[in-house]
Design a protein around this motif. Structure first.
Motif, PDB file in Angstrom:
ATOM      1  N   UNK A  57      50.762 -17.751   6.876  1.00 38.35           N
ATOM      2  CA  UNK A  57      51.637 -16.624   6.553  1.00 38.35           C
ATOM      3  C   UNK A  57      52.598 -16.353   7.702  1.00 38.35           C
ATOM      4  N   UNK A  58      52.112 -16.426   8.920  1.00 39.58           N
ATOM      5  CA  UNK A  58      52.976 -16.196  10.086  1.00 39.58           C
ATOM      6  C   UNK A  58      54.137 -17.180  10.107  1.00 39.58           C
ATOM      7  N   UNK A  59      53.855 -18.451   9.856  1.00 36.18           N
ATOM      8  CA  UNK A  59      54.913 -19.473   9.863  1.00 36.18           C
ATOM      9  C   UNK A  59      55.914 -19.232   8.742  1.00 36.18           C
ATOM     10  N   UNK A  60      55.429 -18.962   7.536  1.00 42.37           N
ATOM     11  CA  UNK A  60      56.317 -18.750   6.393  1.00 42.37           C
ATOM     12  C   UNK A  60      57.196 -17.521   6.621  1.00 42.37           C
TER      13      UNK A  60
ATOM     14  N   UNK B 118      47.524 -26.204  17.477  1.00 44.21           N
ATOM     15  CA  UNK B 118      48.256 -26.205  18.740  1.00 44.21           C
ATOM     16  C   UNK B 118      49.569 -25.453  18.610  1.00 44.21           C
ATOM     17  N   UNK B 119      50.245 -25.659  17.509  1.00 43.36           N
ATOM     18  CA  UNK B 119      51.531 -24.991  17.280  1.00 43.36           C
ATOM     19  C   UNK B 119      51.374 -23.476  17.247  1.00 43.36           C
ATOM     20  N   UNK B 120      50.399 -22.991  16.473  1.00 46.00           N
ATOM     21  CA  UNK B 120      50.283 -21.537  16.303  1.00 46.00           C
ATOM     22  C   UNK B 120      49.593 -20.847  17.468  1.00 46.00           C
ATOM     23  N   UNK B 121      48.847 -21.585  18.282  1.00 48.40           N
ATOM     24  CA  UNK B 121      48.170 -20.933  19.407  1.00 48.40           C
ATOM     25  C   UNK B 121      48.897 -21.115  20.732  1.00 48.40           C
TER      26      UNK B 121
ATOM     27  N   UNK C 116      41.731 -25.294   6.382  1.00 49.46           N
ATOM     28  CA  UNK C 116      42.365 -24.844   5.144  1.00 49.46           C
ATOM     29  C   UNK C 116      41.424 -23.923   4.370  1.00 49.46           C
ATOM     30  N   UNK C 117      41.923 -22.739   4.039  1.00 48.38           N
ATOM     31  CA  UNK C 117      41.140 -21.765   3.294  1.00 48.38           C
ATOM     32  C   UNK C 117      40.465 -20.711   4.150  1.00 48.38           C
ATOM     33  N   UNK C 118      40.398 -20.942   5.462  1.00 42.56           N
ATOM     34  CA  UNK C 118      39.777 -19.934   6.327  1.00 42.56           C
ATOM     35  C   UNK C 118      40.768 -18.792   6.559  1.00 42.56           C
ATOM     36  N   UNK C 119      40.267 -17.599   6.871  1.00 45.39           N
ATOM     37  CA  UNK C 119      41.166 -16.465   7.114  1.00 45.39           C
ATOM     38  C   UNK C 119      42.185 -16.733   8.237  1.00 45.39           C
ATOM     39  N   UNK C 120      41.757 -17.386   9.302  1.00 48.17           N
ATOM     40  CA  UNK C 120      42.696 -17.633  10.395  1.00 48.17           C
ATOM     41  C   UNK C 120      43.743 -18.680  10.012  1.00 48.17           C
ATOM     42  N   UNK C 121      43.364 -19.667   9.235  1.00 45.91           N
ATOM     43  CA  UNK C 121      44.311 -20.677   8.765  1.00 45.91           C
ATOM     44  C   UNK C 121      45.344 -20.011   7.867  1.00 45.91           C
ATOM     45  N   UNK C 122      44.856 -19.114   6.989  1.00 44.91           N
ATOM     46  CA  UNK C 122      45.767 -18.386   6.108  1.00 44.91           C
ATOM     47  C   UNK C 122      46.698 -17.471   6.904  1.00 44.91           C
ATOM     48  N   UNK C 123      46.175 -16.810   7.934  1.00 40.77           N
ATOM     49  CA  UNK C 123      47.018 -15.963   8.783  1.00 40.77           C
ATOM     50  C   UNK C 123      48.097 -16.785   9.476  1.00 40.77           C
ATOM     51  N   UNK C 124      47.711 -17.949   9.964  1.00 40.36           N
ATOM     52  CA  UNK C 124      48.676 -18.832  10.624  1.00 40.36           C
ATOM     53  C   UNK C 124      49.747 -19.283   9.638  1.00 40.36           C
TER      54      UNK C 124
ATOM     55  N   UNK D  12      50.919 -10.365  15.713  1.00 45.06           N
ATOM     56  CA  UNK D  12      49.537  -9.931  15.504  1.00 45.06           C
ATOM     57  C   UNK D  12      48.727 -11.008  14.789  1.00 45.06           C
ATOM     58  N   UNK D  13      49.324 -11.631  13.791  1.00 43.02           N
ATOM     59  CA  UNK D  13      48.635 -12.710  13.085  1.00 43.02           C
ATOM     60  C   UNK D  13      48.338 -13.874  14.028  1.00 43.02           C
ATOM     61  N   UNK D  14      49.330 -14.238  14.817  1.00 43.15           N
ATOM     62  CA  UNK D  14      49.134 -15.334  15.761  1.00 43.15           C
ATOM     63  C   UNK D  14      48.056 -14.987  16.789  1.00 43.15           C
ATOM     64  N   UNK D  15      48.004 -13.745  17.203  1.00 40.95           N
ATOM     65  CA  UNK D  15      46.978 -13.315  18.161  1.00 40.95           C
ATOM     66  C   UNK D  15      45.585 -13.441  17.550  1.00 40.95           C
ATOM     67  N   UNK D  16      45.450 -13.076  16.269  1.00 40.98           N
ATOM     68  CA  UNK D  16      44.163 -13.242  15.583  1.00 40.98           C
ATOM     69  C   UNK D  16      43.718 -14.700  15.601  1.00 40.98           C
ATOM     70  N   UNK D  17      44.665 -15.583  15.371  1.00 38.38           N
ATOM     71  CA  UNK D  17      44.346 -17.018  15.382  1.00 38.38           C
ATOM     72  C   UNK D  17      43.943 -17.444  16.792  1.00 38.38           C
ATOM     73  N   UNK D  18      44.708 -17.027  17.805  1.00 47.74           N
ATOM     74  CA  UNK D  18      44.411 -17.399  19.192  1.00 47.74           C
ATOM     75  C   UNK D  18      43.023 -16.938  19.619  1.00 47.74           C
ATOM     76  N   UNK D  19      42.586 -15.810  19.103  1.00 49.54           N
ATOM     77  CA  UNK D  19      41.285 -15.262  19.485  1.00 49.54           C
ATOM     78  C   UNK D  19      40.132 -15.855  18.681  1.00 49.54           C
ATOM     79  N   UNK D  20      40.447 -16.677  17.720  1.00 52.14           N
ATOM     80  CA  UNK D  20      39.406 -17.250  16.868  1.00 52.14           C
ATOM     81  C   UNK D  20      38.871 -18.559  17.445  1.00 52.14           C
ATOM     82  N   UNK D  21      37.833 -19.047  16.837  1.00 48.63           N
ATOM     83  CA  UNK D  21      37.204 -20.306  17.231  1.00 48.63           C
ATOM     84  C   UNK D  21      37.932 -21.455  16.538  1.00 48.63           C
ATOM     85  N   UNK D  22      38.340 -22.450  17.301  1.00 49.46           N
ATOM     86  CA  UNK D  22      39.044 -23.616  16.736  1.00 49.46           C
ATOM     87  C   UNK D  22      38.239 -24.271  15.624  1.00 49.46           C
TER      88      UNK D  22
END
Length: 107
Positions: free
Chosen positions: A34-37, A85-88, A24-32, A9-19
Protein backbone atom coordinates in the motif's frame (compact mmCIF):
# COMPACT_ATOMS: atom_id res chain seq x y z
CA UNK A 1 2.06 16.09 3.45
CA UNK A 2 -0.47 14.07 5.47
CA UNK A 3 -0.38 11.25 2.94
CA UNK A 4 3.43 11.14 3.04
CA UNK A 5 3.23 10.88 6.83
CA UNK A 6 0.86 7.90 6.51
CA UNK A 7 3.22 6.26 4.02
CA UNK A 8 6.11 6.82 6.40
CA UNK A 9 4.12 5.20 9.23
CA UNK A 10 3.47 2.14 7.10
CA UNK A 11 7.13 1.87 6.20
CA UNK A 12 8.07 2.20 9.87
CA UNK A 13 5.75 -0.70 10.74
CA UNK A 14 7.54 -2.81 8.16
CA UNK A 15 10.99 -1.75 9.42
CA UNK A 16 10.05 -2.76 12.95
CA UNK A 17 8.79 -6.16 11.88
CA UNK A 18 10.62 -9.46 11.56
CA UNK A 19 11.97 -10.15 8.06
CA UNK A 20 10.84 -13.78 8.38
CA UNK A 21 7.22 -12.62 8.67
CA UNK A 22 7.42 -10.52 5.50
CA UNK A 23 5.69 -12.54 2.79
CA UNK A 24 2.79 -12.15 0.39
CA UNK A 25 -0.42 -11.89 2.39
CA UNK A 26 1.18 -10.87 5.68
CA UNK A 27 0.10 -7.57 7.26
CA UNK A 28 3.55 -6.03 6.84
CA UNK A 29 3.78 -7.11 3.19
CA UNK A 30 0.36 -5.56 2.60
CA UNK A 31 1.43 -2.35 4.38
CA UNK A 32 4.54 -2.17 2.22
CA UNK A 33 2.48 -2.72 -0.93
CA UNK A 34 0.00 0.00 0.00
CA UNK A 35 2.84 2.40 0.81
CA UNK A 36 4.40 1.88 -2.63
CA UNK A 37 1.10 2.22 -4.50
CA UNK A 38 0.14 5.38 -2.61
CA UNK A 39 3.58 6.92 -3.00
CA UNK A 40 3.51 6.31 -6.74
CA UNK A 41 -0.02 7.74 -6.85
CA UNK A 42 1.03 10.94 -5.06
CA UNK A 43 3.86 11.45 -7.52
CA UNK A 44 1.50 11.11 -10.48
CA UNK A 45 -0.58 14.10 -9.34
CA UNK A 46 0.00 17.42 -11.09
CA UNK A 47 0.39 19.21 -7.75
CA UNK A 48 3.37 16.98 -6.97
CA UNK A 49 5.62 18.43 -9.65
CA UNK A 50 8.07 19.90 -7.11
CA UNK A 51 8.25 16.64 -5.20
CA UNK A 52 9.01 14.72 -8.40
CA UNK A 53 11.98 17.00 -9.04
CA UNK A 54 13.85 15.54 -6.04
CA UNK A 55 13.80 12.05 -7.55
CA UNK A 56 16.35 10.85 -10.03
CA UNK A 57 15.16 9.24 -13.24
CA UNK A 58 16.30 5.88 -11.89
CA UNK A 59 14.32 6.37 -8.68
CA UNK A 60 11.19 7.32 -10.61
CA UNK A 61 11.49 4.30 -12.90
CA UNK A 62 12.19 1.96 -9.99
CA UNK A 63 9.18 3.17 -8.05
CA UNK A 64 6.93 2.84 -11.08
CA UNK A 65 8.25 -0.65 -11.79
CA UNK A 66 7.60 -1.92 -8.28
CA UNK A 67 4.15 -0.29 -8.29
CA UNK A 68 3.30 -2.02 -11.57
CA UNK A 69 4.39 -5.39 -10.21
CA UNK A 70 2.22 -4.88 -7.13
CA UNK A 71 -0.77 -3.51 -9.04
CA UNK A 72 -0.74 -5.54 -12.23
CA UNK A 73 1.74 -8.38 -12.23
CA UNK A 74 0.79 -9.87 -8.94
CA UNK A 75 3.13 -10.47 -6.07
CA UNK A 76 4.21 -13.81 -7.55
CA UNK A 77 6.51 -11.71 -9.76
CA UNK A 78 7.99 -9.91 -6.77
CA UNK A 79 11.44 -10.71 -5.43
CA UNK A 80 10.68 -10.55 -1.72
CA UNK A 81 14.30 -9.89 -0.73
CA UNK A 82 14.49 -6.89 -3.06
CA UNK A 83 11.06 -5.69 -1.94
CA UNK A 84 12.04 -5.96 1.76
CA UNK A 85 15.29 -4.10 1.14
CA UNK A 86 13.50 -1.42 -0.86
CA UNK A 87 10.84 -0.68 1.75
CA UNK A 88 13.12 -0.90 4.79
CA UNK A 89 16.28 0.75 3.48
CA UNK A 90 15.60 2.82 0.41
CA UNK A 91 12.05 4.17 0.56
CA UNK A 92 12.25 5.78 4.03
CA UNK A 93 14.98 8.14 2.81
CA UNK A 94 13.11 8.86 -0.39
CA UNK A 95 9.94 9.71 1.56
CA UNK A 96 11.98 11.94 3.87
CA UNK A 97 13.36 13.82 0.84
CA UNK A 98 9.84 14.21 -0.56
CA UNK A 99 8.53 15.49 2.77
CA UNK A 100 11.39 18.01 2.91
CA UNK A 101 10.60 19.17 -0.63
CA UNK A 102 6.91 19.60 0.18
CA UNK A 103 7.79 21.47 3.39
CA UNK A 104 10.21 23.78 1.53
CA UNK A 105 7.59 24.41 -1.14
CA UNK A 106 4.96 25.45 1.41
CA UNK A 107 7.24 28.11 2.93
Amino acid sequence: MAELAKIDQRLERVRQSDRNDFRDGSPTYDSASIAVVRLAGILERSESARAREVLTEEESRGLQTIRKIISHGGNADMNDEVFWSTVTTYLPGLVRRLRDAVTDESR
